[in-house]
Design a protein around this motif. Structure first.
Motif, PDB file in Angstrom:
ATOM      1  N   SER A 175     -43.725  57.953 -21.898  1.00 40.85           N
ATOM      2  CA  SER A 175     -43.179  57.222 -22.647  1.00 40.85           C
ATOM      3  C   SER A 175     -41.749  57.643 -23.322  1.00 40.85           C
ATOM      4  CB  SER A 175     -43.892  57.259 -24.449  1.00 40.85           C
ATOM      5  OG  SER A 175     -44.593  56.363 -23.746  1.00 40.85           O
ATOM      6  N   GLY A 176     -41.977  59.490 -23.525  1.00 36.47           N
ATOM      7  CA  GLY A 176     -39.772  60.019 -23.520  1.00 36.47           C
ATOM      8  C   GLY A 176     -39.161  60.134 -22.750  1.00 36.47           C
ATOM      9  N   GLU A 177     -39.769  60.085 -21.172  1.00 36.97           N
ATOM     10  CA  GLU A 177     -39.041  59.584 -20.300  1.00 36.97           C
ATOM     11  C   GLU A 177     -37.895  58.826 -20.260  1.00 36.97           C
ATOM     12  OE1 GLU A 177     -41.342  60.624 -16.847  1.00 36.97           O
ATOM     13  OE2 GLU A 177     -41.407  63.305 -17.663  1.00 36.97           O
ATOM     14  N   LEU A 178     -39.222  57.354 -20.754  1.00 37.68           N
ATOM     15  CA  LEU A 178     -38.170  55.666 -20.762  1.00 37.68           C
ATOM     16  C   LEU A 178     -37.140  55.906 -21.927  1.00 37.68           C
ATOM     17  CD1 LEU A 178     -38.517  53.242 -19.712  1.00 37.68           C
ATOM     18  CD2 LEU A 178     -40.560  52.495 -21.687  1.00 37.68           C
ATOM     19  N   PHE A 179     -37.786  56.559 -23.084  1.00 37.76           N
ATOM     20  CA  PHE A 179     -36.482  56.636 -23.932  1.00 37.76           C
ATOM     21  C   PHE A 179     -35.559  57.439 -23.251  1.00 37.76           C
ATOM     22  CE2 PHE A 179     -40.041  54.846 -26.569  1.00 37.76           C
ATOM     23  CZ  PHE A 179     -39.089  53.865 -27.166  1.00 37.76           C
ATOM     24  N   LEU A 180     -35.092  58.322 -22.726  1.00 39.62           N
ATOM     25  CA  LEU A 180     -34.592  59.212 -22.589  1.00 39.62           C
ATOM     26  C   LEU A 180     -33.777  58.457 -21.567  1.00 39.62           C
ATOM     27  CD1 LEU A 180     -36.162  62.798 -21.962  1.00 39.62           C
ATOM     28  CD2 LEU A 180     -34.287  62.371 -23.473  1.00 39.62           C
ATOM     29  N   ALA A 181     -33.922  57.552 -20.607  1.00 38.12           N
ATOM     30  CA  ALA A 181     -33.559  57.303 -19.665  1.00 38.12           C
ATOM     31  C   ALA A 181     -32.869  55.677 -20.257  1.00 38.12           C
ATOM     32  CB  ALA A 181     -34.493  56.365 -18.136  1.00 38.12           C
ATOM     33  N   LEU A 182     -33.314  55.454 -21.165  1.00 34.76           N
ATOM     34  CA  LEU A 182     -32.154  54.847 -22.104  1.00 34.76           C
ATOM     35  C   LEU A 182     -30.525  54.652 -22.008  1.00 34.76           C
ATOM     36  CD1 LEU A 182     -35.318  52.363 -23.629  1.00 34.76           C
ATOM     37  CD2 LEU A 182     -34.070  51.306 -22.162  1.00 34.76           C
ATOM     38  N   PRO A 183     -30.044  53.204 -21.305  1.00 36.11           N
ATOM     39  CA  PRO A 183     -28.763  54.056 -22.583  1.00 36.11           C
ATOM     40  C   PRO A 183     -28.521  53.453 -24.050  1.00 36.11           C
ATOM     41  CG  PRO A 183     -28.590  51.597 -21.333  1.00 36.11           C
ATOM     42  CD  PRO A 183     -29.774  52.437 -20.866  1.00 36.11           C
ATOM     43  N   TRP A 184     -28.819  54.639 -24.653  1.00 34.13           N
ATOM     44  CA  TRP A 184     -28.982  53.623 -26.668  1.00 34.13           C
ATOM     45  C   TRP A 184     -28.332  53.777 -26.795  1.00 34.13           C
ATOM     46  CZ3 TRP A 184     -26.392  56.344 -29.915  1.00 34.13           C
ATOM     47  CH2 TRP A 184     -25.907  57.973 -29.150  1.00 34.13           C
ATOM     48  N   LEU A 185     -26.214  54.206 -26.612  1.00 39.32           N
ATOM     49  CA  LEU A 185     -25.870  52.742 -27.123  1.00 39.32           C
ATOM     50  C   LEU A 185     -25.716  51.406 -26.492  1.00 39.32           C
ATOM     51  CD1 LEU A 185     -23.331  53.340 -29.165  1.00 39.32           C
ATOM     52  CD2 LEU A 185     -22.128  53.756 -26.998  1.00 39.32           C
ATOM     53  N   TYR A 186     -26.185  51.003 -25.725  1.00 40.68           N
ATOM     54  CA  TYR A 186     -25.745  50.126 -25.181  1.00 40.68           C
ATOM     55  C   TYR A 186     -27.194  49.074 -26.118  1.00 40.68           C
ATOM     56  CZ  TYR A 186     -22.322  50.891 -21.654  1.00 40.68           C
ATOM     57  OH  TYR A 186     -21.406  51.189 -21.185  1.00 40.68           O
ATOM     58  N   LEU A 187     -27.856  50.024 -25.969  1.00 40.99           N
ATOM     59  CA  LEU A 187     -29.410  49.322 -26.738  1.00 40.99           C
ATOM     60  C   LEU A 187     -28.441  48.835 -28.086  1.00 40.99           C
ATOM     61  CD1 LEU A 187     -32.223  48.508 -26.975  1.00 40.99           C
ATOM     62  CD2 LEU A 187     -32.894  50.471 -27.076  1.00 40.99           C
ATOM     63  N   LEU A 188     -28.136  49.790 -28.770  1.00 42.98           N
ATOM     64  CA  LEU A 188     -27.813  49.649 -29.825  1.00 42.98           C
ATOM     65  C   LEU A 188     -27.094  47.886 -29.910  1.00 42.98           C
ATOM     66  CD1 LEU A 188     -27.017  53.193 -31.760  1.00 42.98           C
ATOM     67  CD2 LEU A 188     -28.493  51.831 -32.369  1.00 42.98           C
ATOM     68  N   PHE A 189     -25.860  48.030 -29.462  1.00 46.64           N
ATOM     69  CA  PHE A 189     -25.345  47.078 -28.889  1.00 46.64           C
ATOM     70  C   PHE A 189     -25.934  46.093 -29.006  1.00 46.64           C
ATOM     71  CE2 PHE A 189     -21.528  49.443 -27.004  1.00 46.64           C
ATOM     72  CZ  PHE A 189     -21.357  49.970 -28.247  1.00 46.64           C
ATOM     73  N   ALA A 190     -27.022  45.899 -27.867  1.00 41.38           N
ATOM     74  CA  ALA A 190     -27.965  44.332 -28.030  1.00 41.38           C
ATOM     75  C   ALA A 190     -28.629  44.242 -28.849  1.00 41.38           C
ATOM     76  CB  ALA A 190     -28.599  45.061 -26.401  1.00 41.38           C
ATOM     77  N   VAL A 191     -28.991  45.275 -29.514  1.00 41.64           N
ATOM     78  CA  VAL A 191     -30.231  44.960 -30.640  1.00 41.64           C
ATOM     79  C   VAL A 191     -29.529  44.723 -32.196  1.00 41.64           C
ATOM     80  CG1 VAL A 191     -31.783  46.072 -32.532  1.00 41.64           C
ATOM     81  CG2 VAL A 191     -31.737  46.853 -30.486  1.00 41.64           C
ATOM     82  N   ARG A 192     -28.335  44.868 -32.613  1.00 39.82           N
ATOM     83  CA  ARG A 192     -27.168  44.440 -33.770  1.00 39.82           C
ATOM     84  C   ARG A 192     -26.702  43.036 -33.136  1.00 39.82           C
ATOM     85  NH1 ARG A 192     -25.900  42.647 -36.514  1.00 39.82           N
ATOM     86  NH2 ARG A 192     -24.152  42.655 -38.198  1.00 39.82           N
ATOM     87  N   ALA A 193     -26.232  42.771 -32.178  1.00 38.24           N
ATOM     88  CA  ALA A 193     -25.959  41.351 -31.743  1.00 38.24           C
ATOM     89  C   ALA A 193     -27.540  40.568 -31.657  1.00 38.24           C
ATOM     90  CB  ALA A 193     -24.640  41.873 -29.976  1.00 38.24           C
ATOM     91  N   ALA A 194     -28.195  40.758 -31.009  1.00 39.74           N
ATOM     92  CA  ALA A 194     -29.616  39.607 -31.421  1.00 39.74           C
ATOM     93  C   ALA A 194     -29.684  39.350 -32.718  1.00 39.74           C
ATOM     94  CB  ALA A 194     -30.736  40.510 -30.886  1.00 39.74           C
ATOM     95  N   MET A 195     -29.067  40.457 -33.982  1.00 37.54           N
ATOM     96  CA  MET A 195     -29.331  39.941 -35.029  1.00 37.54           C
ATOM     97  C   MET A 195     -28.751  39.658 -36.019  1.00 37.54           C
ATOM     98  SD  MET A 195     -32.074  41.899 -35.920  1.00 37.54           S
ATOM     99  CE  MET A 195     -31.946  42.342 -38.237  1.00 37.54           C
ATOM    100  N   PRO A 196     -28.980  38.099 -36.482  1.00 35.91           N
ATOM    101  CA  PRO A 196     -28.400  37.493 -37.810  1.00 35.91           C
ATOM    102  C   PRO A 196     -26.662  38.435 -38.395  1.00 35.91           C
ATOM    103  CG  PRO A 196     -30.358  37.312 -38.692  1.00 35.91           C
ATOM    104  CD  PRO A 196     -30.373  38.307 -37.148  1.00 35.91           C
ATOM    105  N   LEU A 197     -25.080  37.196 -37.970  1.00 37.50           N
ATOM    106  CA  LEU A 197     -24.417  37.850 -38.402  1.00 37.50           C
ATOM    107  C   LEU A 197     -24.576  37.951 -39.842  1.00 37.50           C
ATOM    108  CD1 LEU A 197     -22.273  36.576 -35.992  1.00 37.50           C
ATOM    109  CD2 LEU A 197     -22.798  38.484 -35.865  1.00 37.50           C
TER     110      LEU A 197
END
Length: 344
Positions: A175-197
């Motif tokens: 599971s840790g290797e999966l999180f290491l492989a994630l582009p976390w900055l782009y994931l932040l973009f995606a999560v914030r963009a999915a939230m209501p403005l």
């Protein structure tokens, strides 16, 4: 040994001083973060003077007020007809100390209508230095909380994985290797963009901290796992187990204390990364928004070309972040050297 200790002390003093200035931003900042002077937007940093226009020397520094130049449209110049001495411990805009006590005392300031702006002003005439200190309360707090959350999760997961081994270790580390492989900055973009403005600023702040903290636990966990694998084979741990010590006791008293050096080093490394992540998100409009100040909102005006090409002082908040981040990394390097020395 002496070198890393001296470096660690110097870094600790510098970081403590910077964080104290941010924590008591209302005292060190001459103005409130929302105070505007619409008549003079984008004024350059105020220049303290000791010699006036007549060539006379003054012991106390003073400033001149900026004024528009009637001869050149859009140009400003200093008004030499009146001096504004810099005073210390002056009364100014009210602010709260630690969110409780109300005070009006500021470290320095000048009499109205004079203004002192050490980093210049933005397009609304707001003092950049005051906004930088107040914005640090958001950006630095986000970095500190997210780093603490990541390292806490990393300590727990890494200790469990290394101590028990087997399928538990395999599941947690994959599971840790999966999180290491994630582009976390782009994931932040995606999560914030999915939230209501249209959500509150506190909810945006907690969202950023939670996502950054939950994503970054994998690297500390791998380091703690290695320490736990070694610690559980130590003779004093085996002896404690033979006397009937529980797994929880062994983890709490013998395994986790040995990982404290790694945890502190990881926190020091992660804080600037998470601060930069918060600055990036706010710069792109996905973090906290006006009127709440943040280091990212101070830099957001640089997205406009005419600001980028004309007003050089708008880069100063970004320039101040460079020595801050370097100090954090030097402190992490010194902590790593200390940990290596102790482990030997």
């Amino acid at each position: 040994m002496v070198n890393y200790r001296r470096k660690l002390v110097v870094c600790a003093v510098l970081l403590a001083g910077f964080h104290m200035a941010v924590l008591f931003a209302g005292f060190f900042a001459p103005y409130g973060y929302a105070v505007q002077d619409r008549e003079l937007p984008f004024t350059p940093p105020t220049r303290p003077h000791f010699i006036d226009s007549q060539g006379r020397f003054h012991i106390r520094p003073f400033v001149y007020r900026w004024q528009t130049d009637p001869a050149i449209s859009g140009s400003i110049q200093e008004d030499f007809t009146r001096r504004y001495p810099v005073c210390f411990f002056v009364q100014g805009a009210p602010y709260k100390v630690a969110g409780i006590l109300v005070s009006r005392v500021h470290l320095f300031g000048v009499d109205e209508p004079g203004r002192i702006s050490l980093l210049g002003t933005d397009g609304f005439g707001r003092d950049q230095f005051s906004r930088f200190l107040h914005g640090g309360q958001v950006s630095l707090l986000a970095g500190l909380l997210a780093a603490a959350l990541s390292v806490t999760l990393g300590l727990f997961v890494g200790a469990i994985a290394g101590f028990y081994g087997g399928w538990i270790d395999e599941a947690l580390m994959r599971s840790g290797e999966l999180f290491l492989a994630l582009p976390w900055l782009y994931l932040l973009f995606a999560v914030r963009a999915a939230m209501p403005l249209h959500i509150s600023q506190s909810q945006v702040f907690l969202l950023l901290v939670s996502v950054m903290g939950l994503i970054g636990w994998a690297r500390p966990a791998r380091l703690v796992r290695g320490i736990a694998l070694s610690a559980k084979e130590r003779y004093f741990v085996i002896a404690a187990r033979g006397f009937g010590a529980s797994d929880a006791y062994l983890l709490r008293r013998h395994v986790l204390p040995q990982a404290s050096g790694v945890a502190l080093t990881q926190i020091t490394l992660l804080i600037p990364q998470y601060v930069l992540a918060e600055v990036t998100l706010t710069f792109l409009g996905l973090g906290v928004s006006e009127p709440m100040p943040s280091w990212g909102s101070l830099l957001s005006s640089l997205q406009q070309y005419y600001v980028l090409s004309t007003y050089w002082w708008m880069f100063l908040p970004a320039a101040l972040l460079i020595p801050l981040f370097l100090t954090y990394y030097l402190a992490a390097d010194a902590l790593q050297e200390q940990w290596k020395t102790v482990s030997l």
